[in-house]
Design an enzyme around this catalytic site. Structure first.
Site, PDB file in Angstrom:
ATOM      1  N   TRP A 101     -14.562  27.030 -28.382  1.00 10.55           N
ATOM      2  CA  TRP A 101     -14.737  27.027 -26.926  1.00 10.55           C
ATOM      3  C   TRP A 101     -16.082  27.590 -26.494  1.00 10.55           C
ATOM      4  CZ3 TRP A 101     -12.093  23.636 -24.553  1.00 10.55           C
ATOM      5  CH2 TRP A 101     -10.797  23.300 -24.969  1.00 10.55           C
ATOM      6  N   ASP A 172     -15.209  34.226 -20.891  1.00 10.49           N
ATOM      7  CA  ASP A 172     -14.149  33.213 -20.845  1.00 10.49           C
ATOM      8  C   ASP A 172     -12.929  33.909 -21.442  1.00 10.49           C
ATOM      9  OD1 ASP A 172     -12.297  31.250 -21.284  1.00 10.49           O
ATOM     10  OD2 ASP A 172     -13.638  29.878 -22.353  1.00 10.49           O
ATOM     11  N   LYS A 196      -1.992  29.884 -19.879  1.00  7.52           N
ATOM     12  CA  LYS A 196      -1.549  30.666 -21.048  1.00  7.52           C
ATOM     13  C   LYS A 196      -0.759  31.891 -20.566  1.00  7.52           C
ATOM     14  CE  LYS A 196      -5.541  28.576 -22.863  1.00  7.52           C
ATOM     15  NZ  LYS A 196      -5.003  27.501 -23.614  1.00  7.52           N
TER      16      LYS A 196
HETATM   17  N1  PMP Z   1     -11.777  28.208 -23.036  1.00  8.80           N
HETATM   18  C1  PMP Z   1     -10.755  28.660 -23.797  1.00  8.80           C
HETATM   19  C2  PMP Z   1     -10.903  29.981 -24.484  1.00  8.80           C
HETATM   20  C3  PMP Z   1      -9.586  27.912 -23.911  1.00  8.80           C
HETATM   21  O1  PMP Z   1      -8.581  28.347 -24.664  1.00  8.80           O
HETATM   22  C4  PMP Z   1      -9.491  26.669 -23.239  1.00  8.80           C
HETATM   23  C5  PMP Z   1      -8.239  25.804 -23.298  1.00  8.80           C
HETATM   24  N2  PMP Z   1      -7.382  25.998 -24.295  1.00  8.80           N
HETATM   25  C6  PMP Z   1     -10.575  26.242 -22.489  1.00  8.80           C
HETATM   26  C7  PMP Z   1     -11.696  27.038 -22.399  1.00  8.80           C
HETATM   27  C8  PMP Z   1     -10.529  24.930 -21.731  1.00  8.80           C
HETATM   28  O2  PMP Z   1      -9.606  25.090 -20.712  1.00  8.80           O
HETATM   29  P1  PMP Z   1      -9.211  23.951 -19.668  1.00  8.80           P
HETATM   30  O3  PMP Z   1      -8.352  23.000 -20.384  1.00  8.80           O
HETATM   31  O4  PMP Z   1      -8.471  24.750 -18.616  1.00  8.80           O
HETATM   32  O5  PMP Z   1     -10.478  23.358 -19.144  1.00  8.80           O
END
Ligand code: PMP
Length: 359
Positions: A101, A172, A196
């Site tokens: 991520w 994040d 989550k």
């Molecule tokens: N950052 C992290 C740490 C995540 O776990 C996730 C989704 N699992 C995201 C970003 C992307 O999130 P979204 O699907 O809400 O755009």
């Protein structure tokens, strides 16, 4: 009623008490003759919901008035872009790449702004947090971005760097916010997709220090501007009202559980027990450095990948669901968010031990 042991990475398990409350509230919310889904976001009923949710979130996190609480949409990935366009101005944004991520956050930011990779563990397979004294921070940066918990790789920051006062840390925290107390004052901005530990998908939480709002360029389209969203109290457009209402119920539930200190104790123990089971086995493996292991997402592989399908089938037969690892790295992953009870983790461990004996 059937409730499975839900280890899904997100959307993920929600507390049963929250779901029961939502069910009770649904046909006729507090005697108003309609559901909360059907009322204006600008009326007194919803105003009460959003204000209470904000107040409870502030209490849980110890957030003072230095921070704005924004309830936005678009998921965490929209923040990959909103952070640089609002905060980078003329300097590059600094990125610490510790997993899937944060790697994507940097790649997305680089499409619209200049970025600098401060440190990366990509070549080591994202298995640790790079030592702070190896971070390359010589050039002037607009901010330092980290993913405090890498949901796919299972790598978590358990300590934070000390940055100069004028260099905001951006976190994040999609998969770790509300799982334990945090030192919010170390951050300039925190964002998290809700699906989550916070509530249902469709809501993105942004906590931003008010002083950073001065950086937002007035030429930004309104929907993309933190300053506009803050000035309009997250209601520049129609907010995701039902998700905010449900997140509010989760915040109340967390307060009744003893807040984040109590959650941290439970979450740490759940994770420790699962890692202990993995480390004691000769079938399962987790390759993350012990000091960087995530409390929320525990990825593991089976030494013999031919057993993967059988593992998942037999787990399912025991109502252990959501264990398949992310497609980018395969293997297994157990997500142990707040709503995953210790008994569910015990059931998983018992199954894993039994499966290994039979394998
Ligand atoms: N950052 C992290 C740490 C995540 O776990 C996730 C989704 N699992 C995201 C970003 C992307 O999130 P979204 O699907 O809400 O755009």
């Amino acid at each position: 009623m059937r409730r499975v042991h839900n280890f899904s990475a997100g959307p993920a398990a929600l507390p049963l008490a929250v779901l029961e409350q939502a069910k009770a509230d649904l046909p006729d919310y507090h005697g108003i003759g309609s559901t909360i889904l059907e009322v204006s976001h600008r009326g007194p009923v919803f105003d009460n919901v959003i204000e209470q949710a904000k107040a409870d979130l502030r209490e849980l996190l110890g957030l003072d008035e230095q921070f704005e609480v924004l309830f936005l949409q678009g998921g965490a990935q929209t923040q990959f872009v909103h952070v640089p366009i609002n905060l980078a101005a003329r300097k590059p944004g600094g990125y610490v790449v510790t997993g899937y991520w944060s790697n994507l956050a940097e790649r997305e930011a680089a499409k619209l702004a200049s970025t600098h990779i401060i440190a990366s563990t990509k070549t080591d397979g994202f298995t640790h947090i790079p030592a702070f004294d190896t971070w390359t921070m010589e050039q002037e940066l607009a901010y330092v971005h980290i993913a405090t918990n890498e949901t796919i790789d299972g790598v978590e920051f358990h300590e934070l760097p000390d940055l100069p006062a004028d260099l905001p840390l951006i976190g994040d925290m999609s998969s770790t916010l509300l799982s334990r107390p945090i030192d919010v004052n170390k951050y300039g901005l925190i964002y998290a997709g809700a699906q989550k530990n916070i509530g249902p998908a469709g809501l993105t939480l942004v906590l931003v220090k008010r002083e950073l709002l001065k950086r937002c360029d007035s030429k930004l389209p309104n929907m993309f501007s933190y300053a506009i969203q803050a000035a309009k109290d997250s209601m520049y457009n129609t907010p995701p009202t039902f998700s905010i209402y449900l997140a509010g119920l989760v915040f109340k539930w967390l307060l009744t559980q003893g807040g984040l200190t109590a959650m941290a104790q439970i979450n740490q123990r759940k994770a420790q027990n699962l890692y202990k089971c993995i480390d004691a086995s000769s079938l399962y493996n987790n390759s993350v450095a012990i000091s960087a292991r995530s409390w929320m997402n525990v990825p593991f592989t089976l030494i013999d990948p031919n057993l993967n399908e059988r593992f998942l089938e037999q787990a399912l037969a025991r109502d252990l669901v959501g264990l398949k690892g992310h497609k980018s790295i395969g293997g297994m992953r157990a997500s142990l968010y707040n709503a995953v009870a210790p008994e569910s983790v015990d059931a998983l461990i018992a199954f894993m031990q039994e499966f290994e004996h039979k394998a």
